[in-house]
Design an enzyme around this catalytic site. Sequence first.
Site, short mmCIF file in Angstrom:
data_model
loop_
_atom_site.label_atom_id
_atom_site.label_comp_id
_atom_site.label_asym_id
_atom_site.label_seq_id
_atom_site.Cartn_x
_atom_site.Cartn_y
_atom_site.Cartn_z
N GLY A 49 14.99 -11.02 5.51
CA GLY A 49 14.23 -10.62 6.69
C GLY A 49 15.12 -10.61 7.91
O GLY A 49 16.19 -11.23 7.93
N CYS A 50 14.68 -9.90 8.93
CA CYS A 50 15.48 -9.77 10.14
C CYS A 50 15.61 -11.12 10.85
O CYS A 50 16.72 -11.54 11.20
CB CYS A 50 14.90 -8.72 11.07
N TYR A 51 14.49 -11.80 11.07
CA TYR A 51 14.55 -13.10 11.75
C TYR A 51 15.42 -14.09 10.95
O TYR A 51 16.31 -14.74 11.52
CB TYR A 51 13.15 -13.68 11.95
N SER A 61 19.25 -13.49 11.38
CA SER A 61 19.85 -13.96 12.63
C SER A 61 19.86 -15.48 12.70
O SER A 61 20.83 -16.08 13.17
CB SER A 61 19.09 -13.37 13.83
#
Lengths: 345, 345, 345, 345
Positions: free
Chosen positions: D150-152, D155
């Site tokens: 996932g993107c979150y 990061s």
Amino acid sequence: MVNVGIIGSTGYAGQQLVWLLLNHPHVNIDFLSSNSYEGLKYSDIYVSYSQILDEKCISNEAAIEKTPDLDVLFCAMPHGKSMDVVKKAFESGVKVIDLSADFRLKDAQVYKQWYELDHTCADLLGTAVYGLPELHRASIKDAQIIANPGCYPTSAILGIVPILKAGLAESYPIVIDSKSGISGAGRGCDISKLYAEANESTRAYKVASHRHTPEIEQELSSLSGCDANVIFTPHIVPMNRGMLSTCYVKLNKDVDREHLLSMYKDFYKDEYFVKVLDSLPETKWVRGSNFCHIGLSYDNRTGMAVIVSAIDNLMRGAASQAVQNMNIMLDIDEKCGIDFAPMFP
Amino acid sequence: MVNVGIIGSTGYAGQQLVWLLLNHPHVNIDFLSSNSYEGLKYSDIYVSYSQILDEKCISNEAAIEKTPDLDVLFCAMPHGKSMDVVKKAFESGVKVIDLSADFRLKDAQVYKQWYELDHTCADLLGTAVYGLPELHRASIKDAQIIANPGCYPTSAILGIVPILKAGLAESYPIVIDSKSGISGAGRGCDISKLYAEANESTRAYKVASHRHTPEIEQELSSLSGCDANVIFTPHIVPMNRGMLSTCYVKLNKDVDREHLLSMYKDFYKDEYFVKVLDSLPETKWVRGSNFCHIGLSYDNRTGMAVIVSAIDNLMRGAASQAVQNMNIMLDIDEKCGIDFAPMFP
Amino acid sequence: MVNVGIIGSTGYAGQQLVWLLLNHPHVNIDFLSSNSYEGLKYSDIYVSYSQILDEKCISNEAAIEKTPDLDVLFCAMPHGKSMDVVKKAFESGVKVIDLSADFRLKDAQVYKQWYELDHTCADLLGTAVYGLPELHRASIKDAQIIANPGCYPTSAILGIVPILKAGLAESYPIVIDSKSGISGAGRGCDISKLYAEANESTRAYKVASHRHTPEIEQELSSLSGCDANVIFTPHIVPMNRGMLSTCYVKLNKDVDREHLLSMYKDFYKDEYFVKVLDSLPETKWVRGSNFCHIGLSYDNRTGMAVIVSAIDNLMRGAASQAVQNMNIMLDIDEKCGIDFAPMFP
Amino acid sequence: MVNVGIIGSTGYAGQQLVWLLLNHPHVNIDFLSSNSYEGLKYSDIYVSYSQILDEKCISNEAAIEKTPDLDVLFCAMPHGKSMDVVKKAFESGVKVIDLSADFRLKDAQVYKQWYELDHTCADLLGTAVYGLPELHRASIKDAQIIANPGCYPTSAILGIVPILKAGLAESYPIVIDSKSGISGAGRGCDISKLYAEANESTRAYKVASHRHTPEIEQELSSLSGCDANVIFTPHIVPMNRGMLSTCYVKLNKDVDREHLLSMYKDFYKDEYFVKVLDSLPETKWVRGSNFCHIGLSYDNRTGMAVIVSAIDNLMRGAASQAVQNMNIMLDIDEKCGIDFAPMFP
């Protein structure tokens, strides 16, 4: 009519103040001052005032001389520059509302440590009242000097105080992660604020070193009686105005969201300008107004309360809060001149 | 107090109207209606009204029944839907301000041609007054039905009329190139209006076919006595609100910019809400207000005058102009409730 | 490998050029120069190049000395500053692609009139080729100096030329109304470009006086054989990049949209980088690419054709067009290094 | 050439994947599928592909039938829909890169708890490899199924892992406060994503309940050997793309910033796509690229490390990370097709 003057009237906060005071039914603006734009018509600096406010800005020096004629002086200068001006006004018996940081910290040593400046009017720090109306209304009524709170502290303190006063916080650092629209950075020119640089970008700045940190700690501690330890991170997001603070407080016992929510609603039940929502706040819903919206959640996995608080950084974070303070000081209806719904969209 | 109702109160124009009327000192809002959100609290639809306007929306049908109790009905429904509602209100003797296009065109045939609908109240078209206050103030005073102008026509007509009335225009198509913020497209959901699609994009739409064209031609022609021929191109630019119209008029003789400018200043010299600038207008300087800013230039290379006119599409292009019309109709001070400077930034 | 140097590499156009050339399979960047940032690492100026391009910028003077070692010099300096640099490079036998306006106008008198500067290399104006590949490909192949077109002229000329060449235009002023993202205004600091000032605002500027006007007229006239008379109005809209030109041409006979559209499709049928659409273009659909999208309509009410043309102002309006020109000059595949779809969103 | 298919090619992540794969030198796109747009040309859905990719989308069902002919299947469907498609592809011996959440969590019970769905292919959860290349490169090489992160989590995990692996974290909740551009919310229509609603607003959502929480905890725990306890708050800020995660970790001993920074630089010293900066990251500097920028600070007042990490949510947070994984799986140069600098502005 209340006769007011505005020193530093051409910055973003100053302009917002002018916008409000121009429509305040009990206020007469005696002068607008600006060192950067002395001698220019206000409507040449902000064309929105064309043929509405074509008066010329006087210099800050000239403004100081005219101060004794005022009922209230609004001082919207950068920190460090305010001290002497405020002192002079105070000594003339004029009430002062200072939008800078110069009178917010009670301890001149803390001021020196964070602002890297000696405070030249340390004797007045005890006289100044921290102008967060919901938390200091009684003292504001009798104040001669108001230290108008910073935008970040306003959003954070209103969001966190109820939980601290309830004695629910563990002695663990409180994390405050704030997101501000770019007007908070002022009207000075630098490349990082150009549209093509700031648009479509989000960034943190002054991590662990922003000067609003001691202001938040001072107020949280004195209001709650605890010794608040805060780690505060400001961010810039691409919007003109608005501020959202997400606050993380480790609780010392297990609660549920409904309990917290009703505690917050109760805390602010008599406050017109602070609304506790069942949902989460969004900056658009307070835009252009004096309102603070608060929403919250509780995470039983980590034992943390997350409180989210939204304000308009130029209004509740600066100008409309200053007007609210003026109203209280002068025994005018607290809502006068700032009693309109947020402007959407 | 003036008792008003708002049908279609939950669209963007309707919401802006609510915002203004809520603060109008002489107005009581009797009801808010909405077919999409019937039964919902207004503050659930627009959270900005939390604990300020928690009243529930009634259905449009219920609203129509309550209309006879009103002094003024504001109708903010889509075109086609307004006709019958306006007729009923009129027949009850209630003054109506209609924000749709249904009563703007004087000729039912032209209406049918552009809107592809039969007009069911063609008999009232002559009764309705086109609500551009600076140009039709006398008729507005006595009107029972106001056709509140479209946003594009408001900006274009105010910009072009002086030059046409002065007899300076050659009989050549007038080019009107308008740029609108995206709120003009309403609150209905479609992909092209999603943030990630509309942000960072500019586009033209309905080239040579937008329905505001005949409205502009009708007014320019009847106000100036010329037979205005207009090519109008609307554009969407990525901003919430604001509208800029750039108008190109071929002149029939050589003039200079100063001449045109003083002619414009003279034309609008008694008008508070139209400001002729020495500089060029920007939408930010009229944002959130009822003002129209006009600037211009003359190109002697091509013999063309270029007039640039800026308004807030939701205010002067819809809601605040409606309030201005109400004030005039009811003999209230024309500026009442809309007399504040544009909000910046 | 082609050895290139970039003078003025730290402006927005220069940076975009660096971005492209860094990935061009046949190019080696010999040096980057900048007077403002001499001695700084490129990645300190644009952090996006961290650990990718940490090379230091040399001064423009040092760059000029290194020019004889190059195959191609890209010159991305402001107008007025380019002339001498281009001349020196030319005299060393180095091919030059100049992104400034200094070699675009064929007539030194016209240059002086619009740019208020004497042209010091007027003898080279005949040597320079106007680098609009679709319209001057053959001359570009043999050119030593390319005058890379302005952003506004690129969008306008590609949009209007087909109709002029077809002899369909009446001898009436052509109206060109262009909307540009704010990167077109460069990286220099001024208040009007700050985010809080430019966001949520649209404005026209340099009405009837923008310096791209004679460039557009020169090219339209020489390409079509008509004497084009143009009134051009640039606007700034709140987006980082993108440009939309809406062009109004009065036709000398009645046509229909389908006829015009098939004429345009035919005109550009062999051109990869110009797409004629059935719909209207939007700047988002060409963002970050070398493509130009064109759409059109015909208004039989006014006899006017409306052609809408979209480009990315930093790419097709500057950097990628420069690379396209380089490819043609060096007999590299024209698409090399710029052959990717627009980046969405 | 590697033959690939893309199921769910018309969402934002799918489109970004198409953009990358179209230019990947070793890839042939066999089909594009979409249930919403079956039968439409890809260039009618995204006009940016006009005359570049005019191929029609096939249905997901047709796509599944064609899967056995592929080398790699990219699956960009919503969670819940991916399971069966991935299973079928796997059983045909086709390598799969799944951009949904269906194969990210190792424990089917945790999946059920957070996604409120039974996992129908729990037997494959052990087979799937979590595709964070810098942390799982060896396993990715041999993987048949990649669960693209996932993107979150991408990061956050890249930002936090070094400090956890160094054993510096106290066993206290880690606070992750993330800010995402709005493309992360997808292309589905709802009012909250309209430009006029999302612009000029910042908001938190799914506080203490976002489904990326267990994914972050799983990876942080398994990579560091600690039992990570995470409170994660996602926010939407008004920008098309970009993601910034601000991570707060209480340390178990006093360090200084330089120490942490050199530890991070050392940790990522061989990683091309993760750059540790001396300054703080901004989303604009990674825009349109596969890079992750990390900056940090240490607050000795609270004993907390603050790590800030920036990615492009559609690239490193989805599509380009998927391509990076494909390259590793197929023993292609890891940077191939994604080796370009961030696009600015």
